[in-house]
Design an enzyme around this catalytic site. Structure first.
Site, PDB file in Angstrom:
ATOM      1  CG  ASP A  31     -94.490  33.216  37.015  1.00 31.15           C
ATOM      2  OD1 ASP A  31     -93.742  33.477  36.249  1.00 31.15           O
ATOM      3  OD2 ASP A  31     -95.795  33.414  37.021  1.00 31.15           O
ATOM      4  CD  GLU A 220     -91.172  39.773  35.034  1.00 36.58           C
ATOM      5  OE1 GLU A 220     -92.333  39.846  35.254  1.00 36.58           O
ATOM      6  OE2 GLU A 220     -90.715  39.343  33.883  1.00 36.58           O
TER       7      GLU A 220
END
Length: 482
Positions: A31, A220
């Protein structure tokens, strides 16, 4: 009896010279989110670490134990310095109220004439916290001791996951936070779970209510960028297996919308980065961040290349980098993710004192954080060094030649050395440094050796030699003398 074998070389995992991806291979990083500050790129990431079952077998990454972030930085985008971890959540973290720290987003803003840095992090899918510092490397504190984004805020109703923050400080100094994700039952095509919200001038409060972002097949990994007066909101699509309309993003792809205002209205454009499985033969979730550095745009994203090379993909992810090309009318062209990575921004300066945890490539080493350090000692060092392990630096500029190489080492053995090779692992040896017993792994000393004639730009390899199957020494830093 152990023998010294000067032909032995440890094989690199996943990242091999001259490739640039994944950015580091001695630890994971998922991420990713970028900060450009003082001519360096800092990348902050979820600190994936192996989880084990009762028999000691590596299990699937369930993310539930992750409460730290990991940080690396680079001035040239090919050599990366490990800055260790940030303790964010849990009893040892800055935000003790939080359980987890995932998917960081970082912003820099000058407030009252001082540089301030803000990391927004996901406390699993429950809420979003913020920690602040006067430096991109900390120390970090929680200024509000509670979430900055929680379910009692207006406009967040119906969002399953309050996570995956992205942050923008606009040209006028106003901050905006983007977050959200998940798919309400039956709402695959338009989940309506992405949100934007204005931040207060202090960057640790919010203003007004959260506004929805109509992102088709949203799942997401929200991202935000501004280019040529347009705002780009990007995100990862969901894994709905049914039929999709023409032009919709396929499963697990990064797509984007544009707007002339940081909070919309938004117009969907297209997808531009396929799922990692399309490029690397190992699928999984898709998470990204775009940034501009030295007039070029880049995208950081993760893929399970290191863990797959270890035979244990299981959701453990590593950061990659590729260039972003904007075509006619600002359209983002399709990204070709690969192991090659990006071109160097500049050559490396070997005359500065360089932390040993700076590297383009490595094999066999680990990184250790020193305890009870003072300002004269580096915080992170190379450890677990054995015969045949090595690190490599890309494009070192020896325009002024070199007469001497100096290393800072700690050793409790009498049999260790460092070969300094140029251009390849079997390239010419320009120096051999004998590492003495310094009196223990906590006792550091500077050792030097002469360097044979060298000039121009070269890749540099430090190859560690000694008795097989024995930990040799620790390395803190190195430099060349003109």
């Amino acid at each position: 009896m152990n023998q010294k074998n000067n032909e032995q070389l440890t094989e690199p995992i996943a990242k091999k010279p001259p490739y640039g991806n994944p950015l580091v291979s001695h630890k994971f990083g998922a991420d990713p989110y970028a900060l450009v500050y003082n001519d360096r790129v800092y990348l902050y990431a979820t600190n994936d670490e192996f989880e084990y079952d009762e028999e000691g077998n590596i299990t699937e990454n369930k993310y539930g134990n992750i409460n730290t972030l990991t940080v690396i930085s680079s001035a040239d985008l090919v050599n990366w310095t490990d800055h260790g971890v940030i303790k964010v959540a849990g009893p040892n973290g800055a935000a003790k109220w939080a359980v987890n720290s995932w998917a960081p987003a970082i912003a820099h803003k000058v407030i009252d004439g001082k540089d301030k840095f803000f990391i927004y992090f996901a406390n699993n899918g429950s809420n979003i916290g913020v920690v602040t510092s006067d430096s991109p490397l900390g120390p970090w504190v929680d200024p509000i001791n509670k979430p900055i984004i929680s379910r009692d805020l207006p406009g967040v109703q119906g969002v399953p996951w309050l996570f995956d923050p992205a942050v923008l400080v606009d040209d006028d100094g106003t901050g905006y936070l983007y977050f959200g994700g998940g798919v309400p039952e039956g709402e695959f095509e338009m989940p309506n779970t992405a949100r934007s919200m204005q931040l207060g001038d202090d960057m640790i409060s919010v203003v007004g209510e959260a506004k929805p972002i109509p992102a088709p097949f949203m799942f997401e990994s929200g991202g935000i960028n501004k280019r040529d007066g347009l705002y780009y909101y990007s995100y990862c699509s969901n894994f709905f297996t049914g039929e999709r309309p023409e032009g919709a993003p396929a499963a697990g792809e990064i797509a984007y919308l544009i707007s002339e205002n940081p909070m919309g209205p938004w117009t969907y454009q297209k997808s531009f980065l396929k799922n990692p499985g399309h490029f690397f033969d190992v699928s999984g979730n898709n998470h990204h961040a775009m940034f501009k550095f030295k007039d070029t745009w880049y995208i950081a994203y993760h893929a399970q290349t290191v863990s797959a090379a270890m035979g244990v993909s299981n959701g453990y992810r590593s950061t990659h980098l590729n260039e972003v090309i904007f075509g006619e009318n600002g359209v983002i062209e399709d990204i070709k993710a690969d192991m090659q990575g990006v071109k160097k921004v500049k050559d490396f300066n070997p005359y500065e004192t360089v932390s040993a945890v700076t590297m383009a490539w490595q094999a066999g080493i680990n990184v250790k954080e020193l305890e009870n350090t003072d300002a004269s000692q580096p915080n992170l060092v190379l450890t677990d060094i054995e015969n045949g392990d090595w690190i490599g630096i890309a494009s070192a500029d020896f325009s002024d030649g070199a007469s001497e190489v100096i290393v800072k080492v700690a050793s409790d053995a009498n049999d260790g050395s460092i070969e300094v090779r140029i251009d390849s692992l079997d390239g010419d040896i320009i120096s051999t440094i004998d590492v003495p017993n310094t009196g223990g792994l906590d006792n550091w000393d500077h050792v030097s050796a002469s360097v044979s004639e060298i000039e121009g730009v070269h890749d540099i390899y430090f190859v560690f030699r000694g008795v097989n199957d024995q930990t040799l020494f620790q390395l803190a830093s190195w430099s060349f003398k003109k």
